[in-house]
Structures are given as structure tokens and as C-alpha cells.
Design an enzyme around this catalytic site. Sequence first.
Site, PDB file in Angstrom:
ATOM      1  CD  GLU A  71      13.858  12.243  34.085  1.00 18.74           C
ATOM      2  OE1 GLU A  71      14.856  12.163  34.836  1.00 18.74           O
ATOM      3  OE2 GLU A  71      13.394  11.273  33.470  1.00 18.74           O
ATOM      4  CE  LYS A 247      17.892   8.921  35.888  1.00 18.84           C
ATOM      5  NZ  LYS A 247      16.811   9.667  35.262  1.00 18.84           N
ATOM      6  CG  ASP A 263      23.566  13.241  52.357  1.00 19.64           C
ATOM      7  OD1 ASP A 263      23.666  13.148  51.115  1.00 19.64           O
ATOM      8  OD2 ASP A 263      24.514  13.058  53.138  1.00 19.64           O
ATOM      9  CG  HIS A 360       9.799  11.427  28.916  1.00 16.88           C
ATOM     10  ND1 HIS A 360       9.980  11.874  30.211  1.00 16.88           N
ATOM     11  CD2 HIS A 360      10.801  11.965  28.188  1.00 16.88           C
ATOM     12  CE1 HIS A 360      11.044  12.641  30.256  1.00 16.88           C
ATOM     13  NE2 HIS A 360      11.562  12.721  29.040  1.00 16.88           N
TER      14      HIS A 360
HETATM   15  C1  MEV Z   1      14.255   7.765  33.162  1.00 16.69           C
HETATM   16  O1  MEV Z   1      14.621   8.871  33.947  1.00 16.69           O
HETATM   17  C2  MEV Z   1      14.006   6.534  34.024  1.00 16.69           C
HETATM   18  C3  MEV Z   1      13.725   5.252  33.256  1.00 16.69           C
HETATM   19  O2  MEV Z   1      14.776   4.995  32.337  1.00 16.69           O
HETATM   20  C4  MEV Z   1      13.616   4.140  34.269  1.00 16.69           C
HETATM   21  C5  MEV Z   1      13.535   2.752  33.661  1.00 16.69           C
HETATM   22  O3  MEV Z   1      14.026   2.530  32.537  1.00 16.69           O
HETATM   23  O4  MEV Z   1      13.019   1.868  34.369  1.00 16.69           O
HETATM   24  C6  MEV Z   1      12.444   5.363  32.455  1.00 16.69           C
END
Ligand code: MEV
Length: 407
Positions: A71, A247, A263, A360
Site C-alpha cells: 500500500e 487497522k 508471524d 494518499h
Molecule cells: C488505510 O490503510 C488506513 C486508514 O484508514 C487508517 C485510519 O483511518 O486511521 C487511513
Amino acid sequence: MDPAMRLETVASLCNLSPEEASLMAKESPLPISQAKSIIENVITTLEIPLGIATNFLINGKDYLIPMAVEESSIVAACSYAAKLARNTGGFSAKATDSLMIGQIQIIGVDDFDQFRKKILSLKDRIMVEANTRSETLRKSGAGAKDLQVREFPNESMVILHLIVDVMDAMGANVVNTMCEHVSRIIEAETGHSTNLRILSNLSDLRIAEAQATFRKEDVGGEAVVNRIMQAYSMSVIDPYRAATHNKGIMNGIDAVLVATMNDWRAIEAGAHSFASRDGYRSLTHYAVNGEGNLTVSIRIPMAVGTVGGATSSIPKARVIRKILGVSNAKEFACVLASVGLAQNFAAVRALASEGIQKGHMTLHSKNIAMSAGARDEEIDEISRLMIKEGNISVSRARTMLGELRKK
Ligand code: MEV
């Protein structure tokens, strides 16, 4: 810098030997003959980009952080947050001893008092027997440390927790071996049969913590700090947001785990189960200090090793570990917690200010240009034109590519 110059710089900063540097420069250094001994039914190997996150100052030491991930913007976001954190002394981090939990399930228990007494009378013997499975741990004063009895009367079930200090290993193998070994004594002495004997990935006795302060002027001023605090509250009260927030943390941590061939599923499982202790919520904590600056901290289970596992069998992984420069599991855990914090702060800051897509998509524009068929110099040119135009999409890239090739 282009990738070759970057590698040259990293090689000189990290004292890579000429052999190590040329191994890193190779496009496919893992021969199939070796890959087929690592997993089953191998047909090929898979390449993934590896970048270096910069600016990390953790407990007063500088790190170059290898990150392997598909990513775009993760490496940039981490490096950016680490740069801001440097203004206040970087990250301070610590990790507990490497205590892992092995579970032994005992079924068909009806007299819990009697069973508990029997197990506790066997405890010393169980510890000694468990420690016969690892000479290295025993000699170092680590190994099996405790035995805990958890009772589930409705299910007529007892779950024993064997607590093992695995030092610099991830520890899954040694813990599983110990559990299987001592279960034979438990069965013989109690007359009860055991069922599952396996470690728990909720490694809540093996925790890493990190903290960093971001100056309000670096973050974008008081208004942005307030918006970040509002964003943080959402990740505490709303599991739908907490999942995405966490995430983001794992975007950083997983990339380092993949780069170092650890792992990452184990760390994912530990992180999310730990985040669910009192209802699923954020693994980071945000606060505003007396000067109006933002203090961000993280507490996260971190069952990672610096010995054993694929780390030693995959040649590039050894060099990548050298670049990272951690000398033991605790130091590694401190680095991972700091990277998770950095990644999370960068994402939340962007979300609470200009929005995530601007940065991004700019970084992602090269991927888009490639998806549209651009090659070599065309990639940078199409990406530059799309950013300038503010229209970053595959269809626009295709049109631009057609026009560029006509010229
Ligand atoms: C994208 O890979 C991760 C985000 O969604 C994390 C977040 O929203 O804090 C940008």
C-alpha cells in the site's frame, strides 16, 4: 534518491558487507529450491516492495525501519510522524519480559476443588518437566514460570495457563512443545484427559508501550489538535471506527513484521483481541498536555522474536534485520510499538485536517499510472500531470498515456 542510491546509503549507514548489499540489490534472491523447504506445494516466490521509514528516534537511538507492504503512503506517513516526534525527543518505549501463555484444556472435570488441589500439588513437577524441553531457556533462568488454573464449571472444563518466559524467541514452538509434554503428566496423575494444548495469541503478559509528543504548531495548530481529539474519541466509543483506527496501527506494524519475516498473524490476533477487552476500542490513547501539545501512547501485545523462525532461513531477512539493528526481542517490540503509534498518528492527523485522500492519492498516482499501462519514465510523467490537474484516476491516466505516446 533512486532505489540504488538509497540502498548504497543504507548499506553504508548499517555497515552492510559487499555480499549483503548485493544480496539486497538482487531482484529474486530466494531460490525456489529454498522456498520449497519453507512452505508446502511451492510453485514460485512473490515479490513485494520494501522501503525504509526514516527519522525514527526511539529511546535515544536512531533507526532505519524496513517496511514491506503493497500500500502506498504507509512508509511516507510513518517517516513523517517520526520526523515530527523528533522535535520533542522522539519515542520513548518499553516492553515487558517475553511471557507467553500456553493453554491446556482439561475436559470432564466435576470436582473443581479436588482438581485444583491436585494440580497445585503437581505444580513444581510440571514446571521442572516443562523446562526439560528447552535447555537454552532453563540455563538462562527463563522458561516455565507459573501455572494458573482457570475454571469453567458450566462446561466441566479447566483451562490451565502455563506461563513461559521465551526471552528472544517468538516462542510458539517451545510453548506448544512444553504444553504437549506436561499434559502427559497431568493426564497420568489426575486421570482426566487433556484436549487442546496450544499457545494463546492473546499475549497480554507480553506488552510493548510507546509514547510520543507532537507539538501543536507541528500538527497544524490548536484547531487541528481539537479535531484530532474528536477523532480519537470516535475510536474509543465506536467499534466501527476503532477497527479502521487499529487497522492503521497495524499498517505500520505488519509492514515491519513482513519485512523481518515475523508471524504478523500472531501479532494481528493479539492486537485485536487485546483491543476487545472491554468492548472493541482504540489501541492508542491521545491526550493534550499542559502546553496544548498532543501526547500519543500505545499499549499492545507484542510476541515477536529475534531468534528462530523464518528470520534465520530467508537470506534477505537476515540483512533486513541487520538494517533494523535491534539486538533483542524487547528492543524489537519497542520499535514495533513506536511504528504503530507513528502510523496511527499520521493517519488520524491527515483525516482530521486535509483528509486522507489528498496525500494518499498523490502517492498512489504512480500505481494508477502503472495500472493504466505506463512504463519507465512515463510513470512519473503521467503521475505528475494527474497531480497537477487534480484528477487521479485510471481512465484519465489512459487518456494521458495515449496523448503522451502520440507526441
Ligand atoms: C488505510 O490503510 C488506513 C486508514 O484508514 C487508517 C485510519 O483511518 O486511521 C487511513
